[in-house]
Design a protein around this motif. Structure first.
Motif, short mmCIF file in Angstrom:
data_model
loop_
_atom_site.label_atom_id
_atom_site.label_comp_id
_atom_site.label_asym_id
_atom_site.label_seq_id
_atom_site.Cartn_x
_atom_site.Cartn_y
_atom_site.Cartn_z
N PRO A 1 0.84 -1.36 0.30
CA PRO A 1 0.13 -0.22 0.10
C PRO A 1 0.45 1.55 0.18
CG PRO A 1 0.12 -0.87 1.89
CD PRO A 1 0.25 -2.49 1.25
N TYR B 1 -1.84 9.73 1.88
CA TYR B 1 -2.42 8.04 2.69
C TYR B 1 -0.91 7.05 2.36
CZ TYR B 1 -7.08 8.40 2.81
OH TYR B 1 -9.17 8.91 3.28
N TYR C 1 -0.11 4.85 5.59
CA TYR C 1 0.58 3.76 5.67
C TYR C 1 2.31 3.33 6.21
CZ TYR C 1 -3.50 2.23 3.12
OH TYR C 1 -4.71 2.55 2.51
N LYS D 1 2.68 2.54 9.51
CA LYS D 1 1.80 1.61 10.17
C LYS D 1 2.56 0.14 9.67
CE LYS D 1 -3.49 2.27 9.24
NZ LYS D 1 -4.18 2.29 8.36
#
Length: 446
Positions: free
Chosen positions: A211, A300, A304, A307
């Motif tokens: 991602p 985004y 990501y 994360k």
């Protein structure tokens, strides 16, 4: 001098042994014969080495192969902890200190041995190298300053060269893939040479990076579509809105609370971009929408990336992201621009500048793209969040200013004022955000 021969033999063997194990040899010509282990400065100095009574030189030499094998078979941490006894077993007494420094999960042990009578050319060269390294270690601000200078320089050159390519070869999907392809080739060659050593990647990390790479590829392509459609200065003005999208995603997607001062600091950014857009002479919706899409994609990507936090160094991590992103960029380039490229696109571009310049421009723009992104990541590792945020704002000012001068773009008074207000808002937002991050870090450390 004969009495020092066994010690010199042992020291030289251990120096080569440590070099083979990945350790760095250090020597200081101002010190007497001896061994010192230091991470940055000569803090540990061994007294002149004496041959141990009752032990002949051939006995010491006979033990070296077995000692070397057993030493290298141990874990890195164990090597550091057992280095002192190993030296003493060879008759190297008067060991004052052994400094073992842990850095990013690995133990770095630096050792040296010199012959009191030896002034050989290789040793002199090594000493000069270490003196230079010591100078850089004592002046980290110079190193950081060089990183910022190189980051700005490469970024400005990339933006100017990139826009010049689009002036005669307007195929941003293909050029975006070339950017990544050159960077991937650079990474692969660097890995083959061992600079840096390739970090292994497992399936779990690979899945986490997908991602991140999707967002990176989308943001990169959309930025280039905007570059090809409008002035470079206008694209960067629109990209100044990225903090707004970042704050909105943090508040409404991640559920993180954004402070009122941070929200208020976004007001001049939105106002400035709106002012600049209304009177921008090169404005078109394709350039505007693609730049806004890049803002969302990079927002985004950052989400990501948090994360997918990993212990891998930034150089290897960015290399893997580039490889995955390249695989994602090739299909759109073929589908969207492939027919046009085959039906005269390549021929037209080559006819305007010639084959050598055409290939050279594509290679160097890709190299500058990869290097400036890599330096941006390396710089972030060296400085505090506030310093990096300020540096990022100044970088955008440099790019906008140089692009206007180089391309002679005419801008209205309102566009100029709006751009200045937007950049000022980004600076204010970055300052407040960095202060809050530093406060969080200090609170956790307490």
């Amino acid at each position: 001098m004969a009495g020092f021969a066994p010690a010199a033999l042992a020291g030289s063997t251990f120096a080569s042994c440590f070099n083979a194990a990945g350790f760095r040899s250090v020597s200081n010509p101002s010190e007497g014969s001896g061994v010192r282990i230091s991470s940055r400065s000569p803090v540990a100095v061994f007294q002149p080495l004496q041959q141990q009574p009752g032990r002949a030189p051939n006995q010491i030499s006979a033990r070296l192969p077995s000692l070397r094998s057993s030493f290298l078979a141990k874990p890195v941490v164990a090597r550091g902890s057992e280095f002192n006894p190993l030296l003493q077993s060879l008759g190297l007494k008067n060991v004052q200190a052994v400094n073992v420094r842990k850095n990013v999960g690995s133990t770095v042990c630096m050792a040296s041995a010199s012959d009191a009578a030896g002034d050989e050319a290789p040793e002199v060269a090594m000493e000069r190298t270490e003196e230079a390294q010591g100078f850089l270690a004592k002046n980290p601000a110079l190193v950081t300053g060089f990183f910022f200078f190189a980051w700005y320089f490469l970024n400005v050159i990339f933006n100017i060269m990139n826009k010049k390519i689009y002036n005669y070869f307007p195929y941003p999907y293909f050029v975006s893939a070339i950017h990544l392809a050159v960077g991937v080739a650079y990474c692969v060659i660097s890995w083959m040479l061992g600079y840096p050593k390739r970090a292994p990647i497992d399936k779990e990390l690979f899945m986490m990076l997908i991602p991140v790479s999707i967002c990176h590829a989308l943001g990169h392509v959309m930025t280039n579509v905007s570059f090809a459609a409008v002035a470079v200065s206008f694209t960067h003005t629109i990209k100044a809105l990225e903090p707004f999208f970042s704050a909105a995603a943090s508040q409404f997607v991640l559920g993180q609370s954004i402070s009122l001062p941070l929200w208020l600091s976004l007001t001049p950014i939105v106002l400035g971009v709106s002012m600049a857009s209304m009177t921008e002479l090169s404005f078109n919706w394709k350039g505007f929408i693609s730049a806004m899409t890049a803002n969302v994609a990079f927002t985004y990507r950052n989400i990501y990336s948090k994360k997918a936090m990993t212990g891998m160094d930034s150089t290897n991590l960015y290399a893997y992201i580039s490889i995955i992103s390249l695989a994602l960029c090739i299909p759109p380039a073929i589908i969207i621009e492939g027919p046009a490229l085959m039906n005269g696109g390549f021929a037209s571009g080559i006819a305007k500048v010639g084959m050598p310049k055409f290939l050279s421009d594509l290679f160097w723009v890709g190299m500058f793209y990869h290097l400036y992104n890599q330096l941006a990541n390396n710089t972030l590792e060296r400085v505090a969040p506030l310093t990096h945020a300020v540096g990022n704002v100044l970088k955008r000012v440099f790019v906008i200013g140089f692009s206007i001068v180089v391309f002679g773009n005419k801008i209205s008074t309102q566009t100029g004022i709006g751009t200045a207000i937007a950049i000022g808002g980004v600076a204010l937002y970055s300052f407040i955000k960095a202060r809050q991050e530093e406060a969080k870090i200090a609170k956790k450390a307490a």
